[in-house]
Every structure is written in structure tokens, then in C-alpha cells.
Design an enzyme around this catalytic site. Structure first.
Site, PDB file in Angstrom:
ATOM      1  N   ASP A  25     -29.502-107.768  14.305  1.00  0.00           N
ATOM      2  CA  ASP A  25     -30.378-107.070  13.360  1.00  0.00           C
ATOM      3  C   ASP A  25     -30.383-107.849  12.033  1.00  0.00           C
ATOM      4  O   ASP A  25     -29.322-108.220  11.526  1.00  0.00           O
ATOM      5  CB  ASP A  25     -29.831-105.644  13.151  1.00  0.00           C
ATOM      6  CG  ASP A  25     -30.815-104.743  12.431  1.00  0.00           C
ATOM      7  OD1 ASP A  25     -32.036-104.993  12.495  1.00  0.00           O
ATOM      8  OD2 ASP A  25     -30.349-103.754  11.814  1.00  0.00           O
ATOM      9  N   HIS A  26     -31.558-108.088  11.481  1.00  0.00           N
ATOM     10  CA  HIS A  26     -31.688-108.814  10.213  1.00  0.00           C
ATOM     11  C   HIS A  26     -30.946-110.157  10.181  1.00  0.00           C
ATOM     12  O   HIS A  26     -30.072-110.373   9.341  1.00  0.00           O
ATOM     13  CB  HIS A  26     -31.224-107.956   9.024  1.00  0.00           C
ATOM     14  CG  HIS A  26     -32.099-106.765   8.774  1.00  0.00           C
ATOM     15  ND1 HIS A  26     -33.322-106.847   8.149  1.00  0.00           N
ATOM     16  CD2 HIS A  26     -31.939-105.464   9.096  1.00  0.00           C
ATOM     17  CE1 HIS A  26     -33.872-105.643   8.094  1.00  0.00           C
ATOM     18  NE2 HIS A  26     -33.060-104.782   8.669  1.00  0.00           N
ATOM     19  N   ASP A  63     -35.543-111.828  10.057  1.00  0.00           N
ATOM     20  CA  ASP A  63     -36.146-111.103   8.936  1.00  0.00           C
ATOM     21  C   ASP A  63     -36.597-112.087   7.859  1.00  0.00           C
ATOM     22  O   ASP A  63     -35.813-112.529   7.029  1.00  0.00           O
ATOM     23  CB  ASP A  63     -35.123-110.108   8.369  1.00  0.00           C
ATOM     24  CG  ASP A  63     -35.665-109.362   7.158  1.00  0.00           C
ATOM     25  OD1 ASP A  63     -36.841-109.585   6.781  1.00  0.00           O
ATOM     26  OD2 ASP A  63     -34.907-108.562   6.577  1.00  0.00           O
ATOM     27  N   GLU A  91     -40.483-109.114  11.175  1.00  0.00           N
ATOM     28  CA  GLU A  91     -40.853-108.034  10.241  1.00  0.00           C
ATOM     29  C   GLU A  91     -41.995-108.489   9.359  1.00  0.00           C
ATOM     30  O   GLU A  91     -41.955-109.571   8.780  1.00  0.00           O
ATOM     31  CB  GLU A  91     -39.647-107.636   9.378  1.00  0.00           C
ATOM     32  CG  GLU A  91     -39.976-106.536   8.348  1.00  0.00           C
ATOM     33  CD  GLU A  91     -38.743-105.922   7.683  1.00  0.00           C
ATOM     34  OE1 GLU A  91     -37.681-105.862   8.332  1.00  0.00           O
ATOM     35  OE2 GLU A  91     -38.849-105.506   6.510  1.00  0.00           O
ATOM     36  N   HIS A 128     -37.662 -99.489  11.035  1.00  0.00           N
ATOM     37  CA  HIS A 128     -36.314 -99.562  10.454  1.00  0.00           C
ATOM     38  C   HIS A 128     -36.176 -98.343   9.543  1.00  0.00           C
ATOM     39  O   HIS A 128     -37.166 -97.803   9.072  1.00  0.00           O
ATOM     40  CB  HIS A 128     -36.146-100.848   9.635  1.00  0.00           C
ATOM     41  CG  HIS A 128     -35.980-102.069  10.487  1.00  0.00           C
ATOM     42  ND1 HIS A 128     -34.951-102.963  10.316  1.00  0.00           N
ATOM     43  CD2 HIS A 128     -36.700-102.535  11.529  1.00  0.00           C
ATOM     44  CE1 HIS A 128     -35.060-103.934  11.216  1.00  0.00           C
ATOM     45  NE2 HIS A 128     -36.117-103.701  11.964  1.00  0.00           N
ATOM     46  N   GLY A 129     -34.937 -97.921   9.289  1.00  0.00           N
ATOM     47  CA  GLY A 129     -34.752 -96.753   8.431  1.00  0.00           C
ATOM     48  C   GLY A 129     -35.144 -95.469   9.143  1.00  0.00           C
ATOM     49  O   GLY A 129     -35.600 -94.512   8.519  1.00  0.00           O
ATOM     50  N   GLY A 130     -34.947 -95.409  10.452  1.00  0.00           N
ATOM     51  CA  GLY A 130     -35.356 -94.244  11.244  1.00  0.00           C
ATOM     52  C   GLY A 130     -34.633 -92.954  10.873  1.00  0.00           C
ATOM     53  O   GLY A 130     -35.123 -91.860  11.139  1.00  0.00           O
ATOM     54  N   ASN A 185     -34.872 -97.706  14.573  1.00  0.00           N
ATOM     55  CA  ASN A 185     -33.521 -98.104  14.195  1.00  0.00           C
ATOM     56  C   ASN A 185     -32.847 -96.911  13.529  1.00  0.00           C
ATOM     57  O   ASN A 185     -33.387 -96.346  12.569  1.00  0.00           O
ATOM     58  CB  ASN A 185     -33.555 -99.277  13.213  1.00  0.00           C
ATOM     59  CG  ASN A 185     -33.941-100.580  13.881  1.00  0.00           C
ATOM     60  OD1 ASN A 185     -34.298-100.598  15.050  1.00  0.00           O
ATOM     61  ND2 ASN A 185     -33.853-101.667  13.132  1.00  0.00           N
ATOM     62  N   THR A 220     -27.871 -94.788   9.414  1.00  0.00           N
ATOM     63  CA  THR A 220     -27.210 -93.915   8.443  1.00  0.00           C
ATOM     64  C   THR A 220     -26.803 -92.561   9.021  1.00  0.00           C
ATOM     65  O   THR A 220     -25.678 -92.112   8.815  1.00  0.00           O
ATOM     66  CB  THR A 220     -28.127 -93.721   7.223  1.00  0.00           C
ATOM     67  OG1 THR A 220     -28.484 -95.019   6.728  1.00  0.00           O
ATOM     68  CG2 THR A 220     -27.414 -92.954   6.121  1.00  0.00           C
TER      69      THR A 220
HETATM   70 ZN   LIG Z   1     -33.526-102.882   8.917  1.00  0.00          ZN
END
Ligand SMILES: [Zn+2]
Length: 278
Positions: free
Chosen positions: A82-83, A104, A134, A202-204, A225, A228
Site C-alpha cells: 500500500d502506498h 502512489d 492513484e 482509500h480512507g474507507g 481500504n 482506522t
Molecule cells: Zn491510502
């Protein structure tokens, strides 16, 4: 052996109207629980090693851990970087056994992002694995602001890079601890009208549950994704496990208490987004 590439799990998701969880891992305890959750729900899962995970554990070790879990799992498991920010980092992940590389280049000018992403796609496809790029920029809660994805740029990015999946910025923000980040559906529709590449959010964690579930079924978004919200469950479980018995000092004993809560939380996430519509 159920190790899979990103394309192998996202293409069926696109075709059949569901999404796959890109679950952000930080170590053995959570990655093991995520695979147990995917097996219990009988759905595929993407194990993701992001920058903070790699800061803690080197990529060659993470590759071995992901592959060990995949080889013993009853469902498809993707070993995903990831990234990744450089070609070199992507090469190390490839050499470490990853089956999917996210490059990314979203902080870079469009042409540079296209050029550098295309090079990683070539590397990945040459080795028989997948690449996610992205376009637009997904910001960070309390940090860098987002730049929304322009549909025409997205179409060009997809065409010129040949990515297997495309992360877009449509109101999503990384690291959100609540779910008030409603996505811009008009922008999602405009993007899916001009490209056939599976889309990634991202930031799901910050997306309202009902919208996440609906978009998993009825849009080209094939990967959410989730980091958190699961990290919060893990942190809480760990804190209560530590506090439960002041005499307990063995960390394996303490960490065992986190397995069920994190598995249950991951099951709920996967159940919401990955079930085929009936
Ligand atoms: Zn991300």
C-alpha cells in the site's frame, strides 16, 4: 495455496457487484485475524502493508508472513503493497513475494504520475502480478487536503498506465475516526462512465456504513481500504487486555485476547461489502 493477485480478486467483484476489503495490517496479530475473518465469511481479502507497517517490519518479512497465511487459507488472499512511493520500493515488494503493488504518484504532476505509474505497471505485469495507481489526491484527516479526481484525467490515467485498479478522490479522507465522510456519488458516476478499471476508495473507515455497502454493490468501486476502524478495535482490545490483570506480563498471552475482537470486527466489515447480491 490461495495466493491471488489484485486483478484476480477485483475482476470478479466488478462483474458480480461486490467489493473486496483492503485491510491495513500492522503486524502478525491483525493479519492473522483478518484471514480468519475472511475464511469465516468465505470471501477474498487483501492484506495491505502500508508505510507505517513497513517502518516496523521489513518488506521481506511481511512478504513471508502474507504468503504463509495465503498458502494456508481457504479463500483468495492478496499480498498488497500500500502506498509504494518509489520504483525501488515496489521492486523490493515484488522480490519479497507480494502479488500486488500500489504505486502512489498522486502528489506529483499528472504526466509524471502517469509515467512513473506506467513503469511500475510494466514491472508488475512482467512478473505476473498487479498494480494499483492513484489519480487525484486522497488527503489525511488533520493533514494534507484532498484534490478531487477529475473524470477526464482518470480516463487518461487508466488508458495510459494500464493499471489493474485505480484509487480515486471523491470525498474520502485517510485516518478518519468517524463516519461523516459521505462520498460524492455524482463524481463516482462520472468516473465510471469513462473507464472500466475497478475503482478503489482509500480512507474507507470514514465512509457512512450504508453508503459503503450500497456502493460496493452498485458501483465500479471494487476495493475499500479499511484501516482506522479496525486499528481502533485492536487498540481498545489491547488496552483492556493489558489492564485486565496487572500480574500478567507475557505479551503472547496478552495479545491472544485481541484475536476475537479484531476477527469479529473484520468479519462485520467483510460481510457488509463482500457478499454477492442475492
Ligand atoms: Zn491510502
Amino acid at each position: 495455496m490461495t495466493l491471488a493477485t489484485l486483478a484476480e480478486v477485483l475482476q470478479p467483484a466488478l462483474k458480480n457487484g461486490y467489493a473486496v476489503g483492503g485491510l491495513v495490517t500492522l503486524g502478525w496479530e491483525d493479519m492473522r485475524a483478518y484471514v480468519a475473518a475472511a475464511e469465516a465469511e468465505n470471501v477474498p481479502v487483501i492484506l495491505q502493508a502500508g508505510p507505517s507497517c513497513r517502518e516496523h517490519t521489513p518488506l521481506p518479512i511481511l512478504g513471508k508472513m502474507f504468503r504463509h497465511l495465503a498458502e494456508n487459507a481457504s479463500v483468495p488472499v492478496v499480498a498488497h503493497l500500500d502506498h509504494g512511493y518509489t520504483l525501488e520500493e515496489c521492486q523490493i515488494a515484488l522480490d519479497s513475494g507480494f502479488t500486488s503493488l500500489m504505486f502512489d504518484g498522486s502528489r506529483k504532476p499528472l504526466l509524471q504520475n502517469i509515467e512513473e505509474t506506467a513503469a511500475v505497471v510494466e514491472l508488475a505485469h512482467g512478473a505476473g502480478i498487479s498494480c494499483e495507481g492513484e489519480i487525484g489526491f486522497v488527503g489525511y484527516s488533520g493533514g494534507a487536503q484532498s484534490a478531487g479526481t477529475d473524470p477526464e484525467e482518470a480516463a487518461r490515467f487508466a488508458r495510459e498506465t494500464a493499471v489493474d485498479a485505480m484509487a480515486i478522490s471523491v470525498g474520502n479522507v485517510h485516518l478518519k475516526q468517524n463516519r461523516d465522510g459521505e462520498l460524492d456519488e455524482a463524481r463516482i458516476r462520472a468516473i465510471e462512465a469513462v473507464t472500466h478499471v475497478p475503482l478503489v476508495i482509500h480512507g474507507g473507515s470514514g465512509v457512512p456504513k450504508a453508503q459503503r455497502e450500497a456502493l460496493a454493490r452498485n458501483s465500479a468501486i471494487c476495493k475499500f481500504n479499511i484501516g482506522t476502524e479496525l486499528r481502533m478495535v485492536f487498540g481498545e482490545a489491547l488496552r483492556s487486555a493489558v489492564n485486565r490483570d496487572p500480574d500478567r506480563f507475557d505479551r503472547v498471552q496478552i495479545l491472544k485476547d485481541t484475536h476475537q475482537p479484531i476477527t469479529d470486527a473484520a468479519r462485520e466489515v467483510l460481510r457488509e461489502i463482500s457478499k454477492c447480491p442475492t
